[in-house]
Structure formats: C-alpha cells, structure tokens
Scaffold this active site. Structure first.
Site, short mmCIF file in Angstrom:
data_model
loop_
_atom_site.label_atom_id
_atom_site.label_comp_id
_atom_site.label_asym_id
_atom_site.label_seq_id
_atom_site.Cartn_x
_atom_site.Cartn_y
_atom_site.Cartn_z
N HIS A 46 39.74 32.35 30.88
CA HIS A 46 40.88 31.65 30.28
C HIS A 46 41.63 32.58 29.32
O HIS A 46 42.86 32.61 29.29
CB HIS A 46 40.39 30.40 29.55
N GLU A 68 40.05 31.31 37.95
CA GLU A 68 39.62 30.28 36.99
C GLU A 68 39.62 28.89 37.64
O GLU A 68 38.70 28.09 37.41
CB GLU A 68 40.57 30.30 35.79
N ASN A 397 17.27 56.42 41.10
CA ASN A 397 16.11 56.99 41.78
C ASN A 397 14.91 56.05 41.71
O ASN A 397 14.12 55.97 42.66
CB ASN A 397 15.76 58.35 41.18
#
Length: 675
Positions: A46, A68, A397
């Site tokens: 918002h 929204e 990794n």
C-alpha cells in the site's frame, strides 16, 4: 552529500519497503497462518503504491495496485498461502524493483506475473478467466450499494511528511461515486499561512459496494495522526447522492459511526502532532560517505592526541599534562561514539540470504531449512557490505554440494529436509560468522587427489586435515563431479579467501564425513581504528593487532631448537613454534640482550613472534598502503605514531605463513649444502 532529489529519496525508501515485503513473504512461507505477516506485506504494498504515484512512478503504482488487489484476497482469508503463491509474489516483488531501477524498460514483463497471481488467488485457470473477462458485465443491483459519509482532516505536518490528500481522494473515487466538499474554515489569513501546514478538511459522500475495510485501507497509514469519521448513512441507497450541506468538521468533534470512531479534540490532535514530529525527528538518514569522512577526522584527532600526550609526558608542565589527559578522555569517547554510529546489526545482512536459500532449494529440488542466530551482533558497515559476496558463495556451495538430495538423506537415516545454519557471535575483539550444514561433509581423499593432480601437493606430503581443507579456496579448485547452474566450476571460493584476507580476517574449515561442514569466518570489528601492541624490531617499529595477541614472554637466552631445526618454546607444557622477526625483516641492527616473544593466535594455532622490545599498547589508526605495496601481504597497513613516525601494521596470518615458508626454504637450503 545527501541528495535532495525526491526521486532518489523514493528509491531509497522503496528499497526498504521491498526488503520488508520480501521478508514478510518468506516468513509467510514458514508461517502461513500468521495474519500479522499478511498485514505487514499488505502495508508495504500500500505504501509503495501511494509513494510511487506521488513521485511519478505510474508503472510502479499501477502494477502494485493490481498486486495489492490480488493480495487483498489473501488478507481477507479468501485464498490460502501456498508455495506457488509465495513464488509468484516474490517474482512480482522483483519486477517492482526493476520498474523502480529502470522505468519504462520492463513494463511488459508485469502482465504474465499478474495473470499468474490472479489465477492462483482466484483458483480460476487463465483461459477461463479470459473468457469470463470478455463476457458482458452484469451490473450489481442498486441494493448492494451503500452510502458512506466520510469526514477527515490530516495532521498539521502531513504535507511536510509527504502525504498527499489528492491521492486519498483519488483512492476514494476508485471505490465508487463521490461528492467531495472541501472545508476551509481553519485556513488563516494569507499573510500568516505556513505552506507546510495542511489547514483544509474534507467531507466526502461515497456510494460504493466495497466493504468498510476498503475505506479504512485508504487511510491505513494516517489514521493514528488524523481526525477521521466514517459513518454509514444507509444500507439501501439510490445511486443519486443527496448533496445536502454538512456541518463543518471543526464543529463535529464527536460524530458516531458503526465502529465508534470519533474525531479527536483539538488538544489531543496537537499532542499527537507533536508526538509524530518528535518520532519523525528521532532518526536521521546520513550518507555513508559522511560517516567515512567523520571516521577519518576522528582518526586524525587520535593521532594528534597521541602526539600531545607524548609532549606532555616529556614536559614538567602540570597544566599541559592535565589538558592532554582531558583530551585523551574526550577523543576516546568520540572514537567510541563514532565507531558505534558505524556499527550495524549483522541481521541486516543475514536477511538477504533467506531469499537465496529459498530460490536454491526450489531450483535444486532440495528441501532446506535455513536458520540464523546472532542477528543482533554488530559489525562495521564497511565489513558488512564486503561480506555479502563471500557469504553468498559459501551458502550456495553448502546447499548445492554440502546437502544431499532428499532420497539420499532418507537412505542414510537423515531427515529429508536439510539444514543450513548461519550464526554470528562476538569473540573478544572479533566477530565469528559460521555457516554450518548437516550434509555429507568434505571428502578429504578426493581433495588430496585433486590437489596432487593440480600439482599443489606432493604425493608423499603429510598434511593435517584442516590444512588439506584449505585447498578448496585455491583458484579453480573443485571436487564436484558435475557442473550445475549454481556451482562446480571452481570459482567463487577463491573470491571468499581473497575478500576475507583483505578484511584482515581468517577462515577455518571443519568437517566430519556424513555429519556436515562448518566454515567459520573470523573478522575484526572495524577496519578504521584498532587497539594495537607496539613493538620494536631493530630500529623499526611495528604494530600487532591486540585481538591476535594472547600473551607475552621473555625469550630464553638459550632457546631450544628441536625437531627438524624448528624453533620451539615450552609454554606451560605446550610447545609453541616461534619466528624471529629480525631474520624475516633482515634487520642489521644488533639484537637486544633480553628479547621478548609475543604469542599470537592464528586460527587454532599459536605462534610466537620474537621482537627486541615491547613498547606498549596504543590506539592504531589504520592507513592503507599505496598501490605499489599492494602485493606486500605481511603488512595490512600503516599508522602514524605520536612522534610523527610511521609504524607498519602486521598481518599476523600472512606473516606466519610467510615465516613458515621462509623456514622451510632455509631448512631445504641447509639440507642441500649438507648433501
């Protein structure tokens, strides 16, 4: 300099909001029933929508409005939180970042994202939804419309803080048909008007089928500081609005509504305005360059104070000594305060890796639980900025190579969900950051074979396992059997080692087959000012970081030499190897009769550094060496002493490594001459 460009200000604030949105979405993936997280995500959206429209980012405002609207169904409980929903919401967040960074270049990418988002929240396939959108619109019966009477006055400082009442009115118009009346009764004479104060109030009659929550959302970020009344005038209302006159807002100090909201009295309003202003002024955004400049000035002050203290010590003037002591106290306090300003909780860095692990687990088909501890541990902002890339490589990794696939984990009796833990803690004057996985662990034999194949290790060489693991940081070194889109080419871990060395840190690797691997980074708290031990070797003076010093002892006149010619000291029953800095630095001045040994810690190893004299501790302001000396790894920088001379700062890790290599070459030369 702090930018006065409002667009750049919006971009900076938008980055914070997008980070908040991402963390809320990732948390929702773990806690889908948490309504606070849903509301947090919705508030971020918002605010982005309103700010984007205010600063001219219409693409952002339009996309976020649709985002929204779809997410509002989640907030109302009409759609459940699922993994596909989180994935597409994160993709939408990334698209907003692109729209803000490069307006006008990425707008076309938004439509497929919104289509997928709408499909998920409505549970309607895209094809069916498109067909429904082309069908004739069915007008809702007028009985579903409702008339609302809304009165509001913004806080006096709303304009100064960036609020725009026109945007609020536009949002109300977006809900239905509006009749808006401005109330100017509180506007003072023109000669006393403050352009930053909002004097107007508004009366709005709104006819809409939207629920009360939709009206509340218009004022969601201003309700605590404004006068607001929302009153339902009728459930069944004709579409034509009666435009009868309304009492001025200033006269209606308590208008009842269906939620018992009232317009605050003037005294309460004034108190809230003052409180809001105080809250807004309690923090200040400062460019990093100014902090760096301040740190430089403090460093120069520390040097000047050291010179003054040295002059005072050599003087019999009591007043001068008093001033020097007072200045030392003040400069020490200023140093600590400045250092505190630069310190940032490491949690600001840890939060970035949650998205990394989330995406990796999806791409690699592995279930991964990512845990963090010690987020409150503080580290210099410069250190945090430079740590991002090394940690990305290590975590990548750990997920790709460290953790086994779910079927292999289950077959070996492990939970199908792998675990990666990122932890930080203070250890003396250092910060230790560890990355631990519960995967298969490092294969020492495979690492040895690869090192021998690459010519990095002699076939008959005996090496401790911990030193063997260090080969993974060698450029181009990889034991991966297959190359993935994530890792396996032997690049990345050498970047980790190089970056940590530049930060004057160290890396320890521990691993157990079948149980997992832990990589620990040890780093100084700051790169600007450190506590150091000043020593003399011949006519030269050197500074050893106090965080590396464990103790100091006197070198016996007849120091023992045992085992392959290596110099060793017996420290309370433990043999500690030592290096003679006079030999390493090729000092020609005669040695002191009673030499000293500074015992330093290098990872898990203890090593002695033989010096001629220990001069004491001092605050060391680090000055970088020139580019011509960039390859001199035994020194991490220099500092200016109180008498104006320069002392080099020892990089203990590289110095010990260089000393061991020097001794090995020396012994090899001696063996060659003996043969």
């Amino acid at each position: 300099m702090l930018s006065n460009d409002p667009v750049e200000t919006f971009r900076q604030e938008a980055r914070d909001l997008l980070e908040q949105l991402e963390q809320s979405l990732l948390d929702l993936g773990q806690s889908p029933q948490d309504t606070d997280l849903v509301n947090s995500a919705f508030r971020a959206l918002h605010t982005l929508k309103g700010s984007g429209a205010m600063f001219g980012f219409t693409e952002v405002a339009g996309f976020v409005h649709a985002f929204e609207t779809a997410f509002d169904r989640v907030r109302k409980g009409e759609t459940a939180i699922t993994a596909p929903l989180i994935a597409v919401a994160l993709a939408a967040k990334d698209h907003v970042s692109e729209l803000i960074a490069e307006p006008g270049r990425h707008a076309a990418k938004g439509s497929p994202i919104l289509a997928r988002l709408e499909e998920i929240v409505s549970n309607v396939p895209a094809a069916n939804r498109n067909a429904a959108q082309t069908a004739p619109m069915v007008t809702e019966p007028s009985a579903s419309l409702r008339l609302w009477h809304i009165r509001f006055r913004l806080p006096e400082d709303a304009l100064a803080l960036g609020a725009n009442p026109l945007l609020l009115l536009d949002e109300l118009r977006g809900l239905g048909e509006c009749v808006v009346t401005a109330n100017a009764d509180a506007v003072p004479p023109v000669e006393v008007i403050d352009p930053e104060v909002c004097y107007l109030a508004w009366d709005v009659k709104l006819t809409t089928a939207a629920p009360r929550d939709a009206i509340d959302d218009v004022f969601i970020f201003l309700k605590d500081g404004m006068d607001l009344s929302i009153e339902a005038l009728g459930a069944d209302t004709e579409k034509t609005i009666d435009n009868r006159g309304l009492a001025p807002l200033s006269e209606a100090t308590a208008i009842p509504s269906d939620t018992n909201e009232v317009v605050a009295p003037a005294a309460a309003k004034s108190a809230r305005t003052t409180e809001a202003r105080e809250k807004a002024s309690s923090s200040l955004r400062v460019p990093a360059e100014r902090l760096d400049e301040l740190m430089d000035r403090v460093g120069e002050l520390v040097i000047a104070q050291a010179r003054l203290s040295q002059l005072a010590d050599a003087s019999n003037d009591v007043n001068l000594k008093t001033i020097a002591e007072e200045l030392e106290r003040l400069s020490s306090g200023l140093r600590d305060t400045t250092m505190g300003i630069r310190m940032v909780p490491i949690g600001t860095l840890f939060g970035r890796f949650r998205r990394l692990v989330h995406d990796l687990s999806r791409d690699l088909g592995k279930e991964v639980e990512f845990l963090t501890t010690g987020e409150e541990t503080e580290l210099d902002k410069t250190m945090i900025e430079r740590l991002a890339d090394p940690l990305v490589h290590i975590i990548r990794n750990a997920v790709d190579h460290g953790l086994e696939r779910p079927d292999r984990r289950s077959a070996s009796g492990k939970p199908a969900v792998g675990r990666v833990r990122l932890a930080a803690s203070h250890t003396g004057a250092e910060v230790a950051i560890s990355i631990t996985d519960d995967g298969a662990g490092l294969n020492a034999e495979r690492i040895r074979a690869k090192a021998e194949e690459a010519g990095l290790l002699a076939p008959d060489a005996k090496l401790p396992e911990q030193d063997l693991f260090r080969f993974i940081f060698h450029p181009g070194f990889s034991t991966a059997r297959e190359i993935t889109s994530v890792s396996g080419r032997g690049v990345g871990m050498d970047v980790v080692k190089r970056t940590i060395d530049m930060l004057r840190g160290s890396i320890d690797v521990a691993s157990k087959p079948g149980e997992g691997t832990t990589v620990t980074l040890r780093l100084p708290l700051t790169l600007a000012i450190i506590e150091g031990m000043l020593v003399r070797v011949g006519n030269g003076r050197y500074c050893i970081p106090l965080s590396a010093v464990e103790e100091c002892v006197e070198l016996p006149i007849t120091a023992e030499t045992v085992g392959k010619g290596r110099s060793l000291l017996n420290i309370r029953g433990s043999l500690v190897p030592f290096l003679r800095l006079r030999e390493l630095f090729r000092t020609e001045a005669p040695p002191d009769l009673h030499q000293k040994v500074v015992i330093v810690a290098v990872g898990e190893q203890r090593v002695g550094l033989v010096v001629d004299q220990i001069l004491g501790n001092n605050q060391t302001v680090i000055k970088s060496l020139s580019k011509l000396h960039a390859d001199v790894e035994t020194f991490s920088g220099a500092t200016i002493l109180g008498d104006g001379t320069v002392a080099l700062i020892l990089d203990v890790t590289h110095l010990v490594r260089f000393g061991q290599s020097f001794e090995n070459r020396l012994r090899a030369a001696q063996a060659g001459r003996a043969a």
